[in-house]
Design a protein around this motif. Structure first.
Motif, PDB file in Angstrom:
ATOM      1  N   ALA A 199       0.835  -1.202   0.000  1.00 32.19           N
ATOM      2  CA  ALA A 199       0.000   0.000   0.000  1.00 32.19           C
ATOM      3  C   ALA A 199       0.871   1.254   0.000  1.00 32.19           C
ATOM      4  CB  ALA A 199      -0.936   0.002   1.211  1.00 32.19           C
ATOM      5  N   SER A 200       1.969   1.234   0.772  1.00 31.92           N
ATOM      6  CA  SER A 200       2.889   2.383   0.811  1.00 31.92           C
ATOM      7  C   SER A 200       4.219   1.961   1.408  1.00 31.92           C
ATOM      8  CB  SER A 200       2.294   3.544   1.625  1.00 31.92           C
ATOM      9  OG  SER A 200       2.134   3.167   2.982  1.00 31.92           O
ATOM     10  N   ILE A 201       5.256   2.757   1.128  1.00 35.42           N
ATOM     11  CA  ILE A 201       6.620   2.514   1.620  1.00 35.42           C
ATOM     12  C   ILE A 201       7.067   3.701   2.465  1.00 35.42           C
ATOM     13  CG2 ILE A 201       9.048   2.191   0.962  1.00 35.42           C
ATOM     14  CD1 ILE A 201       7.397  -0.216   0.231  1.00 35.42           C
ATOM     15  N   GLU A 210      -3.402  -2.659   8.390  1.00 37.32           N
ATOM     16  CA  GLU A 210      -3.872  -1.538   9.201  1.00 37.32           C
ATOM     17  C   GLU A 210      -4.231  -1.948  10.623  1.00 37.32           C
ATOM     18  OE1 GLU A 210      -8.511  -1.626   7.567  1.00 37.32           O
ATOM     19  OE2 GLU A 210      -7.192   0.052   7.097  1.00 37.32           O
ATOM     20  N   ASN A 211      -4.445  -3.243  10.860  1.00 36.86           N
ATOM     21  CA  ASN A 211      -4.733  -3.729  12.212  1.00 36.86           C
ATOM     22  C   ASN A 211      -3.547  -4.448  12.842  1.00 36.86           C
ATOM     23  OD1 ASN A 211      -7.504  -2.856  12.210  1.00 36.86           O
ATOM     24  ND2 ASN A 211      -7.944  -4.554  10.805  1.00 36.86           N
ATOM     25  N   GLY A 212      -2.356  -4.250  12.237  1.00 34.65           N
ATOM     26  CA  GLY A 212      -1.142  -4.837  12.781  1.00 34.65           C
ATOM     27  C   GLY A 212      -0.869  -6.251  12.325  1.00 34.65           C
ATOM     28  N   GLU A 213      -1.716  -6.805  11.447  1.00 30.65           N
ATOM     29  CA  GLU A 213      -1.524  -8.172  10.979  1.00 30.65           C
ATOM     30  C   GLU A 213      -0.389  -8.234   9.947  1.00 30.65           C
ATOM     31  OE1 GLU A 213      -4.898  -6.543   8.326  1.00 30.65           O
ATOM     32  OE2 GLU A 213      -3.927  -6.135  10.243  1.00 30.65           O
ATOM     33  N   SER A 214       0.263  -9.395   9.871  1.00 31.46           N
ATOM     34  CA  SER A 214       1.366  -9.594   8.931  1.00 31.46           C
ATOM     35  C   SER A 214       0.841 -10.114   7.598  1.00 31.46           C
ATOM     36  CB  SER A 214       2.381 -10.590   9.488  1.00 31.46           C
ATOM     37  OG  SER A 214       2.958 -10.122  10.675  1.00 31.46           O
ATOM     38  N   TYR A 215       1.473  -9.663   6.514  1.00 30.01           N
ATOM     39  CA  TYR A 215       1.161 -10.148   5.184  1.00 30.01           C
ATOM     40  C   TYR A 215       2.448 -10.572   4.483  1.00 30.01           C
ATOM     41  CZ  TYR A 215      -3.647  -8.385   5.322  1.00 30.01           C
ATOM     42  OH  TYR A 215      -4.968  -8.175   5.630  1.00 30.01           O
ATOM     43  N   ASN A 216       2.408 -11.746   3.870  1.00 26.43           N
ATOM     44  CA  ASN A 216       3.511 -12.204   3.034  1.00 26.43           C
ATOM     45  C   ASN A 216       3.310 -11.607   1.637  1.00 26.43           C
ATOM     46  OD1 ASN A 216       5.747 -13.597   2.138  1.00 26.43           O
ATOM     47  ND2 ASN A 216       4.689 -15.554   1.919  1.00 26.43           N
ATOM     48  N   ILE A 217       4.349 -10.959   1.101  1.00 22.27           N
ATOM     49  CA  ILE A 217       4.228 -10.253  -0.171  1.00 22.27           C
ATOM     50  C   ILE A 217       5.302 -10.762  -1.130  1.00 22.27           C
ATOM     51  CG2 ILE A 217       4.095  -7.990  -1.291  1.00 22.27           C
ATOM     52  CD1 ILE A 217       3.625  -6.732   1.413  1.00 22.27           C
ATOM     53  N   ASN A 218       4.936 -10.929  -2.396  1.00 22.39           N
ATOM     54  CA  ASN A 218       5.893 -11.330  -3.418  1.00 22.39           C
ATOM     55  C   ASN A 218       7.085 -10.373  -3.415  1.00 22.39           C
ATOM     56  OD1 ASN A 218       7.010 -10.969  -6.289  1.00 22.39           O
ATOM     57  ND2 ASN A 218       5.850 -12.864  -6.509  1.00 22.39           N
ATOM     58  N   ALA A 219       8.296 -10.916  -3.309  1.00 21.47           N
ATOM     59  CA  ALA A 219       9.493 -10.079  -3.175  1.00 21.47           C
ATOM     60  C   ALA A 219       9.770  -9.242  -4.426  1.00 21.47           C
ATOM     61  CB  ALA A 219      10.704 -10.948  -2.839  1.00 21.47           C
ATOM     62  N   ASP A 220       9.394  -9.747  -5.614  1.00 21.00           N
ATOM     63  CA  ASP A 220       9.570  -8.956  -6.837  1.00 21.00           C
ATOM     64  C   ASP A 220       8.787  -7.648  -6.744  1.00 21.00           C
ATOM     65  OD1 ASP A 220      11.190 -10.836  -8.183  1.00 21.00           O
ATOM     66  OD2 ASP A 220       9.434 -11.945  -8.865  1.00 21.00           O
ATOM     67  N   TYR A 221       7.531  -7.760  -6.267  1.00 19.38           N
ATOM     68  CA  TYR A 221       6.687  -6.575  -6.173  1.00 19.38           C
ATOM     69  C   TYR A 221       7.185  -5.610  -5.092  1.00 19.38           C
ATOM     70  CZ  TYR A 221       3.444  -9.174  -9.154  1.00 19.38           C
ATOM     71  OH  TYR A 221       2.880  -9.872 -10.191  1.00 19.38           O
ATOM     72  N   VAL A 222       7.680  -6.162  -3.989  1.00 20.65           N
ATOM     73  CA  VAL A 222       8.238  -5.304  -2.936  1.00 20.65           C
ATOM     74  C   VAL A 222       9.444  -4.535  -3.471  1.00 20.65           C
ATOM     75  CG1 VAL A 222       9.420  -5.279  -0.712  1.00 20.65           C
ATOM     76  CG2 VAL A 222       7.389  -6.700  -1.021  1.00 20.65           C
ATOM     77  N   ALA A 223      10.337  -5.239  -4.167  1.00 20.53           N
ATOM     78  CA  ALA A 223      11.525  -4.587  -4.731  1.00 20.53           C
ATOM     79  C   ALA A 223      11.129  -3.487  -5.701  1.00 20.53           C
ATOM     80  CB  ALA A 223      12.409  -5.614  -5.428  1.00 20.53           C
ATOM     81  N   ALA A 224      10.093  -3.733  -6.502  1.00 19.53           N
ATOM     82  CA  ALA A 224       9.622  -2.744  -7.472  1.00 19.53           C
ATOM     83  C   ALA A 224       9.116  -1.494  -6.770  1.00 19.53           C
ATOM     84  CB  ALA A 224       8.529  -3.340  -8.345  1.00 19.53           C
ATOM     85  N   GLU A 225       8.307  -1.687  -5.738  1.00 23.06           N
ATOM     86  CA  GLU A 225       7.740  -0.540  -5.020  1.00 23.06           C
ATOM     87  C   GLU A 225       8.832   0.264  -4.324  1.00 23.06           C
ATOM     88  OE1 GLU A 225       4.728   0.554  -5.159  1.00 23.06           O
ATOM     89  OE2 GLU A 225       3.715  -1.113  -6.136  1.00 23.06           O
ATOM     90  N   ILE A 226       9.817  -0.438  -3.761  1.00 20.85           N
ATOM     91  CA  ILE A 226      10.913   0.263  -3.087  1.00 20.85           C
ATOM     92  C   ILE A 226      11.778   1.013  -4.094  1.00 20.85           C
ATOM     93  CG2 ILE A 226      13.086  -0.136  -1.845  1.00 20.85           C
ATOM     94  CD1 ILE A 226      11.561  -2.205  -0.169  1.00 20.85           C
ATOM     95  N   ALA A 227      12.065   0.380  -5.240  1.00 20.90           N
ATOM     96  CA  ALA A 227      12.855   1.052  -6.282  1.00 20.90           C
ATOM     97  C   ALA A 227      12.140   2.312  -6.765  1.00 20.90           C
ATOM     98  CB  ALA A 227      13.105   0.104  -7.450  1.00 20.90           C
ATOM     99  N   GLY A 228      10.839   2.225  -6.946  1.00 24.15           N
ATOM    100  CA  GLY A 228      10.086   3.388  -7.380  1.00 24.15           C
ATOM    101  C   GLY A 228      10.038   4.469  -6.312  1.00 24.15           C
ATOM    102  N   ALA A 229       9.780   4.066  -5.068  1.00 25.17           N
ATOM    103  CA  ALA A 229       9.667   5.032  -3.978  1.00 25.17           C
ATOM    104  C   ALA A 229      10.972   5.774  -3.735  1.00 25.17           C
ATOM    105  CB  ALA A 229       9.222   4.318  -2.699  1.00 25.17           C
ATOM    106  N   LEU A 230      12.107   5.073  -3.903  1.00 26.32           N
ATOM    107  CA  LEU A 230      13.415   5.696  -3.698  1.00 26.32           C
ATOM    108  C   LEU A 230      13.943   6.382  -4.957  1.00 26.32           C
ATOM    109  CD1 LEU A 230      15.240   2.912  -1.628  1.00 26.32           C
ATOM    110  CD2 LEU A 230      14.355   5.098  -0.774  1.00 26.32           C
TER     111      LEU A 230
END
Length: 295
Positions: free
Chosen positions: A158-160, A184-204
């Motif tokens: 959702a956001s970085i 939003e309620n503190g629960e953990s979510y497993n996320i595809n690492a490719d998508y996480v890397a993409a969002e971080i690369a874009g955010a930075l």
């Protein structure tokens, strides 16, 4: 094959303009595949990251860990089920995934880099709210109709929290990120690492996103090695996904490249992590390797 002193000097001279170009720039690496499992390749990747750091580049690593999660689930008697390529993740499975990714895989990478004099720090997406996540539904098709299926604690970004990452980078740390997000309620979510890397690369606004894979790159026809694609533009990539040229496990990687570019990353690269020093070959040589997806 032995190299003469002149050969070694020529290699360093070839790398010089790339060292100058990327000095002070952020490069995000998605680390996964065989390069995470093979100990020799693992050492080569860590040497590459250490070299990047020592010549003034700001590397960020996002790692996967699917095989390790599957292996641990087997040990506790849980079967891994997948829907549309995504792991069905109940409450117990996400707890195990978090333990494996954050406690085992992440800490090992940090230790390997620290031993090479790199100030690496391991973080989960839950630390400082780094990765705010939301539930991701799997899309399946029944009678040519798309249907959304709830597969548990599988998330999308959702956001970085870029301020947190920038603080780490500005203080000379290399962030090693486990792809676990917080809801939003503190629960953990497993996320595809490719998508996480993409969002971080874009955010930075990273200069590059490198995705390490177990294939050479993208082919128009995988069975025809002469059809290798060295450069792919956004519109071409979208067309190839639509017509099925890009299929299977390559789809999330190309989608990750597209997302990173749309969010502001400079260039994206899908490279073969099975090659020794694949990162150095991509960044510091004129020919490069793999497929670059660009604007």
């Amino acid at each position: 094959m032995a190299f003469s002193a002149q050969d070694k000097a020529a290699i360093l001279v070839e790398a010089l303009p790339y060292i100058q170009e990327f000095y002070g720039k952020t490069i995000v690496i998605k680390y996964g595949g065989n390069a995470m499992i093979n100990d020799d390749l693992k050492d080569k990747v860590m040497e590459d990251v250490a070299l990047m750091k020592y010549v003034g580049i700001r590397p960020v690593i996002v790692h996967g860990g699917g095989p390790e999660i599957t292996g641990f689930l087997k040990k506790v008697g849980k079967q891994s089920d997948f829907v549309a390529g995504l792991r069905v993740t109940d409450a117990e499975t996400v707890e195990i995934a978090e333990m494996v990714l954050d406690g085992k895989v992440n800490s090992e990478i940090v230790n390997l880099l620290n031993r090479r004099g790199v100030r690496a720090v391991g973080v989960s997406g839950k630390d400082a709210g780094l990765i705010q996540a939301k539930k991701k539904l799997a899309t399946v098709y029944e009678n040519d109709e798309a249907k959304q299926v709830d597969i548990g604690y599988v998330g999308s970004v959702a956001s970085i929290n870029t301020d947190f990452l920038e603080d780490l980078l500005d203080n000379d740390y290399v962030p090693i990120i486990a792809p676990i997000g917080v809801g939003e309620n503190g629960e953990s979510y497993n996320i595809n690492a490719d998508y996480v890397a993409a969002e971080i690369a874009g955010a930075l606004q990273a200069e590059k996103l490198l995705l390490l894979t177990d294939v050479e790159g993208i082919y128009k026809d995988f069975h025809d090695k002469s059809s290798f694609i060295s450069t792919l533009h956004i519109d071409e990539a979208k067309g190839y996904i639509k017509d099925g040229t890009i299929a299977g496990g390559m789809i999330p990687k190309v989608e990750a490249c597209l997302r990173a570019l749309e969010q502001g990353a400079g260039k994206t690269h899908i490279i073969d992590g099975r090659l020794d020093h694949s990162i150095i070959l991509e960044i510091f040589t004129s020919q490069g390797i793999g497929t670059q997806v660009v604007r």
